[in-house]
Design an enzyme around this catalytic site. Structure first.
Site, PDB file in Angstrom:
ATOM      1  N   GLY A  91       1.214   1.491  -2.575  1.00  0.00           N
ATOM      2  CA  GLY A  91       2.153   1.994  -1.558  1.00  0.00           C
ATOM      3  C   GLY A  91       1.309   2.258  -0.331  1.00  0.00           C
ATOM      4  O   GLY A  91       0.163   2.680  -0.294  1.00  0.00           O
ATOM      5  N   GLN A  95       0.945   8.262   3.627  1.00  0.00           N
ATOM      6  CA  GLN A  95      -0.515   8.776   3.077  1.00  0.00           C
ATOM      7  C   GLN A  95      -1.393   7.534   2.752  1.00  0.00           C
ATOM      8  O   GLN A  95      -2.393   7.564   2.654  1.00  0.00           O
ATOM      9  CB  GLN A  95      -0.295   9.420   1.705  1.00  0.00           C
ATOM     10  CG  GLN A  95       0.167  10.961   1.980  1.00  0.00           C
ATOM     11  CD  GLN A  95      -0.738  11.828   2.690  1.00  0.00           C
ATOM     12  OE1 GLN A  95      -1.833  11.675   2.627  1.00  0.00           O
ATOM     13  NE2 GLN A  95      -0.241  12.742   3.424  1.00  0.00           N
ATOM     14  N   GLY A  96      -0.633   6.624   2.067  1.00  0.00           N
ATOM     15  CA  GLY A  96      -1.419   5.356   1.820  1.00  0.00           C
ATOM     16  C   GLY A  96      -2.350   4.693   3.026  1.00  0.00           C
ATOM     17  O   GLY A  96      -3.347   4.238   3.131  1.00  0.00           O
ATOM     18  N   ARG A 115       4.682  -4.219  -1.948  1.00  0.00           N
ATOM     19  CA  ARG A 115       5.758  -5.300  -2.269  1.00  0.00           C
ATOM     20  C   ARG A 115       5.374  -6.453  -0.981  1.00  0.00           C
ATOM     21  O   ARG A 115       5.255  -6.046   0.121  1.00  0.00           O
ATOM     22  CB  ARG A 115       7.026  -4.594  -2.031  1.00  0.00           C
ATOM     23  CG  ARG A 115       7.439  -3.933  -3.068  1.00  0.00           C
ATOM     24  CD  ARG A 115       9.004  -3.601  -2.978  1.00  0.00           C
ATOM     25  NE  ARG A 115       9.408  -2.528  -1.964  1.00  0.00           N
ATOM     26  CZ  ARG A 115      10.441  -1.717  -2.018  1.00  0.00           C
ATOM     27  NH1 ARG A 115      11.062  -2.031  -2.753  1.00  0.00           N
ATOM     28  NH2 ARG A 115      10.768  -0.815  -1.145  1.00  0.00           N
ATOM     29  N   LYS A 119       7.888  -3.826   4.607  1.00  0.00           N
ATOM     30  CA  LYS A 119       7.305  -3.176   5.932  1.00  0.00           C
ATOM     31  C   LYS A 119       5.734  -2.857   5.544  1.00  0.00           C
ATOM     32  O   LYS A 119       4.964  -3.131   6.534  1.00  0.00           O
ATOM     33  CB  LYS A 119       8.186  -2.021   6.001  1.00  0.00           C
ATOM     34  CG  LYS A 119       7.635  -1.273   7.360  1.00  0.00           C
ATOM     35  CD  LYS A 119       8.322  -0.156   7.842  1.00  0.00           C
ATOM     36  CE  LYS A 119       7.891   0.479   8.841  1.00  0.00           C
ATOM     37  NZ  LYS A 119       6.590   1.039   8.903  1.00  0.00           N
ATOM     38  N   SER A 153       6.479   6.464  -2.366  1.00  0.00           N
ATOM     39  CA  SER A 153       7.322   7.564  -2.143  1.00  0.00           C
ATOM     40  C   SER A 153       7.688   8.226  -3.540  1.00  0.00           C
ATOM     41  O   SER A 153       7.719   7.592  -4.536  1.00  0.00           O
ATOM     42  CB  SER A 153       8.479   7.170  -1.565  1.00  0.00           C
ATOM     43  OG  SER A 153       9.412   6.350  -2.386  1.00  0.00           O
ATOM     44  N   ALA A 155      10.341   9.192  -4.771  1.00  0.00           N
ATOM     45  CA  ALA A 155      11.602   8.479  -5.578  1.00  0.00           C
ATOM     46  C   ALA A 155      11.239   7.168  -5.920  1.00  0.00           C
ATOM     47  O   ALA A 155      11.655   6.893  -7.203  1.00  0.00           O
ATOM     48  CB  ALA A 155      13.020   8.277  -4.696  1.00  0.00           C
ATOM     49  N   HIS A 178       0.796  14.322  -5.069  1.00  0.00           N
ATOM     50  CA  HIS A 178       1.953  15.430  -5.185  1.00  0.00           C
ATOM     51  C   HIS A 178       2.022  15.642  -6.623  1.00  0.00           C
ATOM     52  O   HIS A 178       1.882  14.560  -7.676  1.00  0.00           O
ATOM     53  CB  HIS A 178       3.124  14.892  -4.469  1.00  0.00           C
ATOM     54  CG  HIS A 178       4.310  15.911  -4.174  1.00  0.00           C
ATOM     55  ND1 HIS A 178       4.019  17.172  -4.359  1.00  0.00           N
ATOM     56  CD2 HIS A 178       5.271  15.626  -3.656  1.00  0.00           C
ATOM     57  CE1 HIS A 178       4.885  17.727  -3.841  1.00  0.00           C
ATOM     58  NE2 HIS A 178       5.799  16.961  -3.405  1.00  0.00           N
TER      59      HIS A 178
HETATM   60  N1  NAP Z   1       3.946  12.118   3.975  1.00  0.00           N
HETATM   61  C1  NAP Z   1       3.328  13.065   3.857  1.00  0.00           C
HETATM   62  O1  NAP Z   1       3.402  13.933   4.624  1.00  0.00           O
HETATM   63  C2  NAP Z   1       2.843  13.726   2.262  1.00  0.00           C
HETATM   64  C3  NAP Z   1       1.617  14.721   2.316  1.00  0.00           C
HETATM   65  C4  NAP Z   1       1.031  15.051   1.200  1.00  0.00           C
HETATM   66  C5  NAP Z   1       1.271  14.233   0.285  1.00  0.00           C
HETATM   67  N2  NAP Z   1       2.443  13.120   0.115  1.00  0.00           N
HETATM   68  C6  NAP Z   1       2.712  12.572  -0.963  1.00  0.00           C
HETATM   69  O2  NAP Z   1       2.019  11.337  -1.193  1.00  0.00           O
HETATM   70  C7  NAP Z   1       2.880  10.415  -1.730  1.00  0.00           C
HETATM   71  C8  NAP Z   1       3.202   9.223  -0.713  1.00  0.00           C
HETATM   72  O3  NAP Z   1       4.119   9.750   0.176  1.00  0.00           O
HETATM   73  P1  NAP Z   1       4.233   8.961   1.653  1.00  0.00           P
HETATM   74  O4  NAP Z   1       4.855  10.058   2.588  1.00  0.00           O
HETATM   75  O5  NAP Z   1       3.079   8.321   2.007  1.00  0.00           O
HETATM   76  O6  NAP Z   1       5.203   7.907   1.102  1.00  0.00           O
HETATM   77  P2  NAP Z   1       6.349   7.218   2.172  1.00  0.00           P
HETATM   78  O7  NAP Z   1       5.603   6.996   3.346  1.00  0.00           O
HETATM   79  O8  NAP Z   1       7.573   7.390   1.772  1.00  0.00           O
HETATM   80  O9  NAP Z   1       5.714   5.443   1.474  1.00  0.00           O
HETATM   81  C9  NAP Z   1       6.605   4.799   0.624  1.00  0.00           C
HETATM   82  C10 NAP Z   1       5.920   3.849   0.052  1.00  0.00           C
HETATM   83  O10 NAP Z   1       6.444   3.475  -1.008  1.00  0.00           O
HETATM   84  C11 NAP Z   1       6.931   1.769  -1.217  1.00  0.00           C
HETATM   85  N3  NAP Z   1       8.181   1.702  -1.933  1.00  0.00           N
HETATM   86  C12 NAP Z   1       9.125   2.408  -1.767  1.00  0.00           C
HETATM   87  N4  NAP Z   1      10.101   2.061  -2.606  1.00  0.00           N
HETATM   88  C13 NAP Z   1       9.414   1.169  -3.093  1.00  0.00           C
HETATM   89  C14 NAP Z   1      10.002   0.368  -4.428  1.00  0.00           C
HETATM   90  N5  NAP Z   1      11.060   0.557  -5.179  1.00  0.00           N
HETATM   91  N6  NAP Z   1       8.971  -0.389  -5.193  1.00  0.00           N
HETATM   92  C15 NAP Z   1       7.625  -0.415  -4.453  1.00  0.00           C
HETATM   93  N7  NAP Z   1       7.362   0.072  -3.637  1.00  0.00           N
HETATM   94  C16 NAP Z   1       8.296   1.043  -2.849  1.00  0.00           C
HETATM   95  C17 NAP Z   1       6.988   1.562   0.342  1.00  0.00           C
HETATM   96  O11 NAP Z   1       6.794   0.229   0.188  1.00  0.00           O
HETATM   97  P3  NAP Z   1       7.780  -0.888   1.241  1.00  0.00           P
HETATM   98  O12 NAP Z   1       7.381  -0.717   2.631  1.00  0.00           O
HETATM   99  O13 NAP Z   1       7.533  -2.073   0.783  1.00  0.00           O
HETATM  100  O14 NAP Z   1       9.147  -0.179   1.380  1.00  0.00           O
HETATM  101  C18 NAP Z   1       5.922   2.339   1.098  1.00  0.00           C
HETATM  102  O15 NAP Z   1       4.561   1.681   0.885  1.00  0.00           O
HETATM  103  C19 NAP Z   1       4.233  11.053  -2.127  1.00  0.00           C
HETATM  104  O16 NAP Z   1       3.746  11.579  -3.543  1.00  0.00           O
HETATM  105  C20 NAP Z   1       4.183  12.260  -1.317  1.00  0.00           C
HETATM  106  O17 NAP Z   1       4.926  13.346  -1.808  1.00  0.00           O
HETATM  107  C21 NAP Z   1       2.890  12.884   1.263  1.00  0.00           C
END
Ligand code: NAP
Length: 403
Positions: A91, A95-96, A115, A119, A153, A155, A178
């Site tokens: 992902g 965060q990634g 994937r 994006k 994410s 979900a 998380h």
């Molecule tokens: N954002 C924050 O501020 C924050 C802070 C602390 C902890 N966290 C935790 O860190 C983790 C990641 O969060 P994030 O906010 O970085 O996530 P995010 O921005 O929502 O990233 C989503 C990632 O998931 C991929 N994805 C979504 N649906 C998918 C599917 N069905 N199959 C494969 N890939 C899929 C997306 O790829 P595509 O581009 O290909 O859709 C994207 O790379 C979570 O557990 C979150 O709770 C987040």
């Protein structure tokens, strides 16, 4: 309240602090981090030299806690610790991006799994990840990795788990940012394999801030936790991972406490609660005949531009003290009324987090195929609220926006 006349006095020590060495500025900088992060571009300045700090047992208001610091993990030790590992980061969202680039800059062997042609794939290429070298599709990355960082994410973690779980084989480590997926396993169905270490490092901020603070040589505050320790080394690994992804200070917690506090906080004072309070105050001012600019300035602009940064830098008492006697008398008198009115709401919120209602809602909503469109519609409604349209006009008048 007019705090303008107090502002000069209030900002004097802040200005002094900003002129002092970086290490002393950290608290204010952390408070302002989210704002600044948005302005930091992906290809910004080179990585600054990391500060080093000593290990500390800190007395937090009478409670002693060990705080783990990266001073214990100089870069050579970090690289040596992970020398036999491949970190497969799955992902590449907020965060990634932050954690992946920091790991790469720390000289750790990290690969990205996303994937193909989505994006995230394109974003990763833009950030210099190379297909076939350190950018792969999810399954291939997992097969190459010894530490699997599940940064999909929340979900998506649930959705993809039936496919991913069999690939988390003995000897690998499973990492989350998380507690959501394993803690609410009845809802997410993320039942972790019993023969791997399961650890967490959760940065207390956006992935953009994880990156920008690292580049400034500071480091974000993170919590870390162990869910399952089969090797006896899970805690040490979690701390090392926390440092490697760019944390400055690491606070120990459990998966449960991390997810409860996080879901509670973001729905409360961090985002939902504060938005509700802004709206309530603004609407009453408008209904009582105040202009949009007056209502906005008195509700949001003064808060974010003047008073909240002071709370972040020095605390509430200091901010009160920096304001007029009239303002502080009223603020101190009205605090318990707001607290008493709001505490039942916060208790309801905590119950709703703990019993899984918030998780259920989030999973159901965010798993819909058209969730992005629905969410965009909601954002558009917020954008079009009078308060935020007024805010746009107020912000446009700031000197930096009128050049
Ligand atoms: N954002 C924050 O501020 C924050 C802070 C602390 C902890 N966290 C935790 O860190 C983790 C990641 O969060 P994030 O906010 O970085 O996530 P995010 O921005 O929502 O990233 C989503 C990632 O998931 C991929 N994805 C979504 N649906 C998918 C599917 N069905 N199959 C494969 N890939 C899929 C997306 O790829 P595509 O581009 O290909 O859709 C994207 O790379 C979570 O557990 C979150 O709770 C987040």
């Amino acid at each position: 309240m007019s705090s303008a006349r107090n502002l000069q006095k209030a900002l004097r020590p802040l200005a002094r602090q900003l002129a002092s060495p970086a290490v002393q500025r950290r608290t204010f900088v952390a408070a302002a981090g989210a704002v600044r992060a948005a302005a930091v571009s992906r290809a910004a300045a080179p990585v600054a030299k990391q500060q080093t700090r000593g290990v500390k047992t800190i007395d937090f208001a009478g409670h002693k806690e060990d705080v783990y610091e990266r001073a214990d993990w100089p870069i050579e030790k970090l690289q040596d610790y992970f020398k036999n590992d491949t970190l497969a980061l799955i992902g590449y969202g907020s965060q990634g991006h932050g954690q992946g680039l920091n790991l790469r800059d720390n000289g750790i062997n990290v690969i990205i799994g996303v994937r193909k042609d989505g994006k995230s794939w394109k974003d990763a290429i833009q950030d210099g990840w190379v297909p076939g070298k350190n950018l792969f599709e999810v399954d291939e990355a997992i097969s190459k990795g010894s530490i699997i960082m599940n940064l999909l994410s929340d979900a998506a973690q649930s959705e993809t788990w039936p496919h991913i779980k069999p690939q988390i084989t003995k000897g690998k480590t499973l990492y989350f940012s998380h507690g959501f997926s394993p803690v609410f396993k009845d809802l997410t169905k993320v039942e972790v394999p019993t023969d791997v270490d399961v650890i967490l490092c959760a940065p207390k901020g956006s992935g953009r801030t994880v990156r920008s603070l690292f580049k400034e040589g500071r480091g974000i505050n993170s919590s870390f936790a162990v869910y399952q320790d089969v090797t006896g080394k899970a805690k040490e690994k979690a701390i090392a991972m926390g440092v490697a992804i760019g944390s400055g200070y690491l606070y120990e917690t459990t998966f449960e406490k991390e997810v409860y506090s996080d879901l509670y906080g973001e729905r409360g004072c961090l985002m939902g609660g504060i938005h509700g309070m802004f709206l309530a105050q603004y609407e009453v001012l408008r209904e009582r005949g105040h202009s949009p600019s007056e209502a906005f300035n008195e509700t949001v602009e003064e808060a974010t531009q003047s008073l909240y940064p002071l709370i972040g830098a020095y605390g509430m008492d200091w901010m009160f003290d920096a304001c007029s006697t009239t303002a502080r008398r009223g603020a101190i008198d009205w605090t318990p009324k707001f607290k008493d009115a709001l505490k039942p709401v916060f208790n309801n919120l905590y119950d709703s987090v703990k019993d899984g209602s918030e998780t259920k809602r989030s999973l159901e909503y965010n798993s819909q195929p058209d969730y992005r469109e629905k969410y965009e519609k909601e954002l558009e409604e917020i954008r079009n609220l009078e308060i935020w349209r007024a805010g746009k006009a107020v912000r446009a008048l700031r000197p930096e926006n009128t050049k």
